[in-house]
Design a protein around this motif. Structure first.
Motif, PDB file in Angstrom:
ATOM      1  N   MET A  15      30.492  13.509  48.839  1.00 23.39           N
ATOM      2  CA  MET A  15      31.055  14.346  47.783  1.00 23.39           C
ATOM      3  C   MET A  15      30.017  15.173  47.038  1.00 23.39           C
ATOM      4  O   MET A  15      30.318  16.241  46.506  1.00 23.39           O
ATOM      5  CB  MET A  15      31.860  13.483  46.794  1.00 23.39           C
ATOM      6  CG  MET A  15      33.138  12.957  47.432  1.00 23.39           C
ATOM      7  SD  MET A  15      34.025  11.810  46.382  1.00 23.39           S
ATOM      8  CE  MET A  15      34.887  12.937  45.323  1.00 23.39           C
ATOM      9  N   ILE A  16      28.778  14.648  46.997  1.00 25.17           N
ATOM     10  CA  ILE A  16      27.768  15.467  46.313  1.00 25.17           C
ATOM     11  C   ILE A  16      27.064  16.412  47.290  1.00 25.17           C
ATOM     12  O   ILE A  16      26.392  17.347  46.866  1.00 25.17           O
ATOM     13  CB  ILE A  16      26.706  14.622  45.568  1.00 25.17           C
ATOM     14  CG1 ILE A  16      25.887  13.794  46.550  1.00 25.17           C
ATOM     15  CG2 ILE A  16      27.338  13.744  44.510  1.00 25.17           C
ATOM     16  CD1 ILE A  16      24.666  13.157  45.890  1.00 25.17           C
ATOM     17  N   LEU A  19      27.271  20.442  46.969  1.00 27.73           N
ATOM     18  CA  LEU A  19      26.605  20.941  45.771  1.00 27.73           C
ATOM     19  C   LEU A  19      25.095  20.763  45.874  1.00 27.73           C
ATOM     20  O   LEU A  19      24.321  21.685  45.613  1.00 27.73           O
ATOM     21  CB  LEU A  19      27.116  20.219  44.524  1.00 27.73           C
ATOM     22  CG  LEU A  19      26.416  20.742  43.280  1.00 27.73           C
ATOM     23  CD1 LEU A  19      27.264  21.787  42.596  1.00 27.73           C
ATOM     24  CD2 LEU A  19      26.045  19.640  42.336  1.00 27.73           C
ATOM     25  N   ILE A  23      22.459  23.689  45.711  1.00 32.37           N
ATOM     26  CA  ILE A  23      21.450  23.756  44.643  1.00 32.37           C
ATOM     27  C   ILE A  23      20.050  23.688  45.253  1.00 32.37           C
ATOM     28  O   ILE A  23      19.126  24.368  44.806  1.00 32.37           O
ATOM     29  CB  ILE A  23      21.663  22.596  43.639  1.00 32.37           C
ATOM     30  CG1 ILE A  23      23.013  22.744  42.935  1.00 32.37           C
ATOM     31  CG2 ILE A  23      20.516  22.522  42.647  1.00 32.37           C
ATOM     32  CD1 ILE A  23      23.031  23.587  41.704  1.00 32.37           C
TER      33      ILE A  23
ATOM     34  N   PHE B  86      33.043  22.504  44.226  1.00 29.50           N
ATOM     35  CA  PHE B  86      31.760  21.823  44.449  1.00 29.50           C
ATOM     36  C   PHE B  86      31.324  21.003  43.238  1.00 29.50           C
ATOM     37  O   PHE B  86      30.862  19.869  43.383  1.00 29.50           O
ATOM     38  CB  PHE B  86      30.676  22.838  44.822  1.00 29.50           C
ATOM     39  CG  PHE B  86      30.953  23.557  46.110  1.00 29.50           C
ATOM     40  CD1 PHE B  86      31.458  22.873  47.205  1.00 29.50           C
ATOM     41  CD2 PHE B  86      30.725  24.918  46.235  1.00 29.50           C
ATOM     42  CE1 PHE B  86      31.725  23.524  48.401  1.00 29.50           C
ATOM     43  CE2 PHE B  86      30.980  25.589  47.414  1.00 29.50           C
ATOM     44  CZ  PHE B  86      31.491  24.894  48.498  1.00 29.50           C
ATOM     45  N   MET B  89      33.756  17.880  42.455  1.00 29.28           N
ATOM     46  CA  MET B  89      33.628  16.824  43.457  1.00 29.28           C
ATOM     47  C   MET B  89      32.341  16.028  43.220  1.00 29.28           C
ATOM     48  O   MET B  89      32.347  14.797  43.171  1.00 29.28           O
ATOM     49  CB  MET B  89      33.613  17.464  44.846  1.00 29.28           C
ATOM     50  CG  MET B  89      34.092  16.584  45.935  1.00 29.28           C
ATOM     51  SD  MET B  89      34.622  17.565  47.359  1.00 29.28           S
ATOM     52  CE  MET B  89      33.086  18.262  47.898  1.00 29.28           C
ATOM     53  N   ALA B  90      31.237  16.766  43.048  1.00 28.62           N
ATOM     54  CA  ALA B  90      29.964  16.088  42.815  1.00 28.62           C
ATOM     55  C   ALA B  90      29.987  15.353  41.472  1.00 28.62           C
ATOM     56  O   ALA B  90      29.492  14.231  41.364  1.00 28.62           O
ATOM     57  CB  ALA B  90      28.823  17.095  42.839  1.00 28.62           C
ATOM     58  N   TYR B  92      32.461  13.983  39.959  1.00 28.15           N
ATOM     59  CA  TYR B  92      33.196  12.723  40.095  1.00 28.15           C
ATOM     60  C   TYR B  92      32.270  11.639  40.623  1.00 28.15           C
ATOM     61  O   TYR B  92      32.203  10.538  40.068  1.00 28.15           O
ATOM     62  CB  TYR B  92      34.402  12.905  41.031  1.00 28.15           C
ATOM     63  CG  TYR B  92      35.051  11.599  41.402  1.00 28.15           C
ATOM     64  CD1 TYR B  92      36.007  11.019  40.577  1.00 28.15           C
ATOM     65  CD2 TYR B  92      34.668  10.916  42.566  1.00 28.15           C
ATOM     66  CE1 TYR B  92      36.574   9.793  40.893  1.00 28.15           C
ATOM     67  CE2 TYR B  92      35.229   9.697  42.895  1.00 28.15           C
ATOM     68  CZ  TYR B  92      36.179   9.132  42.058  1.00 28.15           C
ATOM     69  OH  TYR B  92      36.719   7.929  42.369  1.00 28.15           O
ATOM     70  N   LEU B 109      19.196  17.749  39.067  1.00 27.92           N
ATOM     71  CA  LEU B 109      20.168  18.788  38.686  1.00 27.92           C
ATOM     72  C   LEU B 109      19.966  19.205  37.234  1.00 27.92           C
ATOM     73  O   LEU B 109      20.021  20.379  36.897  1.00 27.92           O
ATOM     74  CB  LEU B 109      21.598  18.280  38.860  1.00 27.92           C
ATOM     75  CG  LEU B 109      22.106  18.058  40.275  1.00 27.92           C
ATOM     76  CD1 LEU B 109      23.588  17.720  40.232  1.00 27.92           C
ATOM     77  CD2 LEU B 109      21.888  19.284  41.127  1.00 27.92           C
ATOM     78  N   PHE B 146      27.246  27.434  43.316  1.00 34.15           N
ATOM     79  CA  PHE B 146      26.736  26.110  42.969  1.00 34.15           C
ATOM     80  C   PHE B 146      26.174  26.159  41.563  1.00 34.15           C
ATOM     81  O   PHE B 146      25.474  27.101  41.214  1.00 34.15           O
ATOM     82  CB  PHE B 146      25.636  25.706  43.951  1.00 34.15           C
ATOM     83  CG  PHE B 146      26.016  25.958  45.373  1.00 34.15           C
ATOM     84  CD1 PHE B 146      26.856  25.087  46.042  1.00 34.15           C
ATOM     85  CD2 PHE B 146      25.582  27.101  46.028  1.00 34.15           C
ATOM     86  CE1 PHE B 146      27.240  25.335  47.347  1.00 34.15           C
ATOM     87  CE2 PHE B 146      25.960  27.359  47.332  1.00 34.15           C
ATOM     88  CZ  PHE B 146      26.791  26.470  47.991  1.00 34.15           C
ATOM     89  N   SER B 147      26.491  25.149  40.771  1.00 35.94           N
ATOM     90  CA  SER B 147      26.000  25.199  39.396  1.00 35.94           C
ATOM     91  C   SER B 147      25.697  23.811  38.854  1.00 35.94           C
ATOM     92  O   SER B 147      26.535  22.913  38.895  1.00 35.94           O
ATOM     93  CB  SER B 147      27.034  25.902  38.525  1.00 35.94           C
ATOM     94  OG  SER B 147      26.900  25.516  37.192  1.00 35.94           O
ATOM     95  N   SER B 148      24.504  23.652  38.348  1.00 32.62           N
ATOM     96  CA  SER B 148      24.136  22.396  37.684  1.00 32.62           C
ATOM     97  C   SER B 148      24.931  22.235  36.409  1.00 32.62           C
ATOM     98  O   SER B 148      25.408  21.157  36.086  1.00 32.62           O
ATOM     99  CB  SER B 148      22.664  22.421  37.275  1.00 32.62           C
ATOM    100  OG  SER B 148      21.857  22.339  38.366  1.00 32.62           O
ATOM    101  N   THR B 151      28.436  21.061  37.014  1.00 32.51           N
ATOM    102  CA  THR B 151      28.473  19.657  37.383  1.00 32.51           C
ATOM    103  C   THR B 151      28.310  18.779  36.148  1.00 32.51           C
ATOM    104  O   THR B 151      29.032  17.801  35.956  1.00 32.51           O
ATOM    105  CB  THR B 151      27.337  19.348  38.374  1.00 32.51           C
ATOM    106  OG1 THR B 151      27.356  20.342  39.389  1.00 32.51           O
ATOM    107  CG2 THR B 151      27.502  17.989  38.978  1.00 32.51           C
TER     108      THR B 151
END
Lengths: 293, 272
Positions: A15-16, A19, A23, B86, B89-90, B92, B109, B146-148, B151
């Motif tokens: 799941m990660i 991302l 990143i 993205f 999900m991450a 979670y 991150l 994508f973004s820190s 998240t």
């Protein structure tokens, strides 16, 4: 049980993964690549040679860098405290039981949702020497017209006013949320003890608002150090006030994408990074002393 | 009595502030419907003798605004959807599952979140260039998927949910993806709304990345297009103001419709 743990980890990694890969490719790898580029003479066409700390050496003797640093510091020193004071005042006033709270909140927030490019265009017109609204207004009081944005003495401050104007709404919203979390009974108790509104503000409001104030301050600092859009749109390269209002990020942009001195630009980005880190670190240290939870 | 006076005073101060906030918007609109002559008349004409709506047509003729709209909407929508998928999900996984190196990866991150964006910019540009994606919508969109920050924000929302929810779901035989997708995602709707608003607003208004990646006119976003407009038509302010209004109007309308959500969404960035 062990199998469960293994399965959980598998799910977590799956799941990660998108991302973290994204990143990694677009942020973490570029960070290190930029560090490396800052040690090269990278130009427009992609070939480059390792040149050690020459870019940093050049930066140390570049009067433009000092000018950009000075401008950025002036910008930060004016826009952050003034902006936060104004937004705290507005937020405090809106925190009283007042009619039309929603309407006020919406109107003050309006600049925060408006495209900076468009904001800069309007203000440039308002600052215009001959036809601008500001000069017309000031003429009524006997002031002479000035070219606010092309006078090296005023250009930077003219941009600062716009920056404050456009940030009040966002800060206000966060501070207002903080204010509304302060229990009313503190004020009632203070009133019984005979405290006036000023005492209440300094003894109750400010200390209990300090977490929100801290957040807003740190964010404003970080954002102000990176000011670009407004300056870029309001003071272009042919403007006589260009040098006296060019900020670090503008200097970075000019070197990276207009003059194609990319190795040099990479070094500027690293310096900006170090400055922001230093300031954030100082603020985190101060947080322990100043912020009450 | 005293209280009443106090309130009147408050309103006066607040209204004065509102006037200062609104003048640029009103001026933008009034200038956009003036003739060039009226805009540079001294002393200034506040209200044009006649609203010259044709400025809007004229500025659309000099700039491909429909293309700008299309590019900006595509950029905003795809980027926002990407971040929701993205990041949530991450987020979670970071909030609800224990796994090896969780804290190390999450710290990494967070570190990205603290670094000024300019430091990524040159290498990002060169990656997009190498992939042959300069002057394409994909090149514009991809790094922003994508973004820190996204998240981090979503993780805050996932952490507030009670543990019993997933315990019950695991007993029922759900795996983590199912718990995330079927049970928890609907419960963090406020977080998703906040992320949508913050990302959409930032994308719509962003200048530097669109400015450097897409330099051909038909791939520009509104923000970069306006920058080009102010360079080309530096003196024709009625046209420039009409262009500025065309650029801000969609977001302004969205804001007025969803103002409560906008303000709550922005306020939630200050979550402790």
């Amino acid at each position: 049980m062990r199998k469960d743990k293994f399965q959980n980890s598998m799910w977590a990694y799956l799941m990660i993964a998108p991302l973290v890969i994204g990143i990694g490719i677009f942020y973490i790898f570029p960070f290190f690549q930029n560090l490396y580029f800052s040690l090269t003479n990278l130009g427009a066409f992609g070939q480059f040679k390792y040149i050690g700390f020459k870019n940093y050496e050049k930066l140390m003797y570049d009067p433009k860098m000092y000018q950009a640093l000075k401008n950025t510091f002036v910008y930060v020193l004016f826009s952050v405290p003034l902006g936060i004071t104004c937004s705290t005042l507005v937020a405090t006033m809106l925190n009283s039981k007042i009619k039309g709270l929603t309407i006020y909140r919406v109107l003050y927030f309006l600049p925060a949702v408006t495209m900076p490019t468009a904001i800069a265009m309007v203000w440039r017109w308002m600052y215009n020497k001959e036809f601008g609204l500001l000069n017309q207004f000031l003429n009524n009081f006997g002031f002479e017209s000035r070219a606010w944005l092309s006078d090296p003495q005023t250009a930077l401050y003219a941009v600062i006013v716009v920056a404050i104007w456009s940030n009040i709404g966002y800060n206000m919203v966060i501070l207002l949320a903080g204010l509304q979390g302060i229990p009313k009974m503190y004020y009632e108790a203070a009133k019984i003890d005979g405290a006036g509104p000023v005492t209440c503000f300094f003894k109750i409001t400010l200390p209990l608002l300090s977490p929100s104030l801290f957040f807003v301050t740190v964010m404003s600092f970080i954002n102000s150090f990176q000011i670009f859009d407004l300056v870029f749109m309001m003071v272009n390269r042919t403007n006589p006030a260009f040098e006296s209002s060019m900020t670090i990020v503008y200097f970075f942009y000019t070197n990276a994408f207009q003059m194609s001195e990319r190795g040099y630009a990479a070094a500027i980005a690293v310096v900006l990074f170090i400055i922001i880190m230093a300031f954030t670190w100082i603020q985190l240290k101060l947080q322990k002393k100043l912020v009450n939870y | 009595m005293d209280n009443k006076k106090e309130k009147v005073f408050l309103h006066i101060v607040l209204i004065t502030g509102v006037i200062f906030t609104l003048i640029p918007f009103i001026w933008m609109f009034l200038t956009s419907v003036k003739t060039l002559g009226e805009s540079i008349q001294v002393p200034p004409v506040i209200f044009p003798s006649e609203f010259k709506w044709s400025n809007y047509k004229d500025v659309m003729a000099t700039m491909p605004f429909m293309k700008f709209y299309y590019n900006t909407i595509a950029y905003t929508v795809v980027r926002t959807i990407g971040q929701i998928i993205f990041c949530s999900m991450a987020a979670y996984a970071f909030a609800r599952i224990e796994f090896p190196f969780r804290n190390t990866i999450f710290l990494l991150l967070l570190a990205v979140l603290m670094v000024p964006g300019q430091i990524f910019l040159l290498p990002q540009y060169m990656i997009i260039q190498k992939l042959g994606l300069l002057n394409t919508l994909s090149g514009l969109i991809i790094p922003g998927l994508f973004s820190s920050f996204g998240t981090f924000l979503m993780r805050q929302f996932f952490m507030t949910l009670p543990k019993e929810l997933e315990e019950a779901a695991i007993i029922d035989g759900c795996n983590h993806f199912q718990i995330y997708y079927k049970i928890m995602l609907p419960l963090v709707k406020p977080g998703i709304v906040a992320l949508i608003i913050i990302t959409a607003l930032a994308s719509w208004n962003q200048l530097m990345w669109p400015l450097i990646v897409n330099t051909s006119t038909d791939k520009m976003t509104l923000s970069a297009g306006l920058a080009a407009l102010s360079g080309q038509h530096g003196t024709d302010y009625p046209l420039a103001m009409a262009g500025a209004i065309l650029g801000v109007l969609p977001m302004l309308i969205m804001f007025i419709i969803f103002q409560k959500k906008f303000i709550e969404g922005m306020a939630s960035t200050g979550i402790k």
